[in-house]
Design a protein around this motif. Sequence first.
Motif, PDB file in Angstrom:
ATOM      1  N   SER A 196      19.144 -29.524  10.185  1.00  0.00           N
ATOM      2  CA  SER A 196      19.312 -28.819  11.452  1.00  0.00           C
ATOM      3  C   SER A 196      18.022 -28.816  12.267  1.00  0.00           C
ATOM      4  O   SER A 196      18.052 -28.959  13.494  1.00  0.00           O
ATOM      5  CB  SER A 196      19.783 -27.388  11.205  1.00  0.00           C
ATOM      6  OG  SER A 196      18.768 -26.609  10.601  1.00  0.00           O
ATOM      7  N   ILE A 197      16.893 -28.674  11.605  1.00  0.00           N
ATOM      8  CA  ILE A 197      15.608 -28.692  12.303  1.00  0.00           C
ATOM      9  C   ILE A 197      15.350 -30.078  12.888  1.00  0.00           C
ATOM     10  O   ILE A 197      14.874 -30.214  14.028  1.00  0.00           O
ATOM     11  CB  ILE A 197      14.468 -28.280  11.349  1.00  0.00           C
ATOM     12  CG1 ILE A 197      14.567 -26.780  11.034  1.00  0.00           C
ATOM     13  CG2 ILE A 197      13.101 -28.602  11.957  1.00  0.00           C
ATOM     14  CD1 ILE A 197      13.564 -26.298  10.007  1.00  0.00           C
ATOM     15  N   GLY A 198      15.679 -31.117  12.113  1.00  0.00           N
ATOM     16  CA  GLY A 198      15.506 -32.486  12.617  1.00  0.00           C
ATOM     17  C   GLY A 198      16.341 -32.732  13.860  1.00  0.00           C
ATOM     18  O   GLY A 198      15.852 -33.295  14.859  1.00  0.00           O
ATOM     19  N   ILE A 199      17.595 -32.298  13.815  1.00  0.00           N
ATOM     20  CA  ILE A 199      18.470 -32.454  14.982  1.00  0.00           C
ATOM     21  C   ILE A 199      17.964 -31.602  16.141  1.00  0.00           C
ATOM     22  O   ILE A 199      17.994 -32.017  17.306  1.00  0.00           O
ATOM     23  CB  ILE A 199      19.919 -32.069  14.619  1.00  0.00           C
ATOM     24  CG1 ILE A 199      20.478 -33.037  13.572  1.00  0.00           C
ATOM     25  CG2 ILE A 199      20.809 -32.082  15.863  1.00  0.00           C
ATOM     26  CD1 ILE A 199      21.826 -32.625  13.015  1.00  0.00           C
ATOM     27  N   GLY A 200      17.457 -30.400  15.828  1.00  0.00           N
ATOM     28  CA  GLY A 200      16.924 -29.512  16.859  1.00  0.00           C
ATOM     29  C   GLY A 200      15.745 -30.143  17.598  1.00  0.00           C
ATOM     30  O   GLY A 200      15.621 -30.009  18.818  1.00  0.00           O
ATOM     31  N   VAL A 201      14.898 -30.832  16.863  1.00  0.00           N
ATOM     32  CA  VAL A 201      13.750 -31.511  17.484  1.00  0.00           C
ATOM     33  C   VAL A 201      14.234 -32.605  18.435  1.00  0.00           C
ATOM     34  O   VAL A 201      13.697 -32.774  19.543  1.00  0.00           O
ATOM     35  CB  VAL A 201      12.824 -32.107  16.404  1.00  0.00           C
ATOM     36  CG1 VAL A 201      11.771 -33.013  17.038  1.00  0.00           C
ATOM     37  CG2 VAL A 201      12.146 -30.990  15.605  1.00  0.00           C
ATOM     38  N   LEU A 204      15.474 -30.973  21.518  1.00  0.00           N
ATOM     39  CA  LEU A 204      14.350 -30.458  22.298  1.00  0.00           C
ATOM     40  C   LEU A 204      13.688 -31.564  23.112  1.00  0.00           C
ATOM     41  O   LEU A 204      13.366 -31.385  24.294  1.00  0.00           O
ATOM     42  CB  LEU A 204      13.319 -29.811  21.364  1.00  0.00           C
ATOM     43  CG  LEU A 204      12.123 -29.128  22.041  1.00  0.00           C
ATOM     44  CD1 LEU A 204      12.602 -27.969  22.909  1.00  0.00           C
ATOM     45  CD2 LEU A 204      11.131 -28.632  20.999  1.00  0.00           C
ATOM     46  N   ILE A 205      13.509 -32.726  22.487  1.00  0.00           N
ATOM     47  CA  ILE A 205      12.906 -33.873  23.189  1.00  0.00           C
ATOM     48  C   ILE A 205      13.800 -34.306  24.343  1.00  0.00           C
ATOM     49  O   ILE A 205      13.332 -34.539  25.468  1.00  0.00           O
ATOM     50  CB  ILE A 205      12.671 -35.037  22.216  1.00  0.00           C
ATOM     51  CG1 ILE A 205      11.599 -34.656  21.179  1.00  0.00           C
ATOM     52  CG2 ILE A 205      12.248 -36.304  22.970  1.00  0.00           C
ATOM     53  CD1 ILE A 205      11.423 -35.670  20.063  1.00  0.00           C
TER      54      ILE A 205
END
Length: 300
Positions: A196-201, A204-205
């Motif tokens: 989820s954090i990877g997808i969130g980054v 964000l980009i």
Amino acid sequence: MKHLHRPKQHSHVADELFEYRSVEKKKLKFTMAVTGIMMVAEIVGGFWTNSLALISDAGHMFTHFFALAISLAAIVCASKKSCHHRTFGFYRVEILAAFLNSLFLFVATFWILAEGIKRIIHPAPILGVQMFVIAVIGLLVNLASVFILHGTHKDDLNIKSAFLHMIGDTLSSVVIVIGAVVIYFTGWNIIDPILSIGIGVVILIWGWNLFKDSVNILLEAAPKGINTEDISKALVAEIPSIDEITDMHVWEITTKMYSMTAHVRLKPEVDRQLEKEILVKIKQIVDEKFDIEHTTIEFS
């Protein structure tokens, strides 16, 4: 972005163009429908299975749902005529929507990142089988969307943008499916917040780029990759009659729709009867080299 007003005199080519646009709109609407339904399903499924990765993927899917909406809006806006108080039509609606969407993405991303960090510290149990089933359905929906848009994207920049976004979402779905399999067989629930954090980054980009581009257009900054000095040098180099170019302004009405105004001083010995010919040449150069289609030139 080209104007798509139907000409008064119909032709076989014009009819084909409008028929093509009609097919484009149908494909985009259908793709938006299945994407929107799956996006809601992933949100509901994410809370049901306690999978933050699914909720994050729904957020990622929203960015691509919005990209599809932008492509559809571009086609619709291009078919609307301008009026006396909206001389550029409704093109800026696309940019305003992009700006507001970027703000929404920031809020959603910060929630995903905060929740992801919290779950890394305190891992939560995941319903791996249900997560896998929902992720596979999401993957199939993305593959179907890519198939629908395949071929059309080669002929239209708007559709190409949406198509590339769908490719990105498909890859995201593949990662979620793999994650669900690993969680089921290993019980490593921590993989879910990491994904989820990877997808969130990624969101964000994408959101930051959307925010930056929309703000630049709203502030009427020069389009990315276009420099007024380069335009002046190109015009002076190719048109010897030009002595100096001043008060040049270049801005973007909406995505890939550029306008330019400038004051052109001709050399004293140049015959004023040649102004029309020089104007045609200027328009040709800025269109071919810098994709600027709308120009207003004043001579002195």
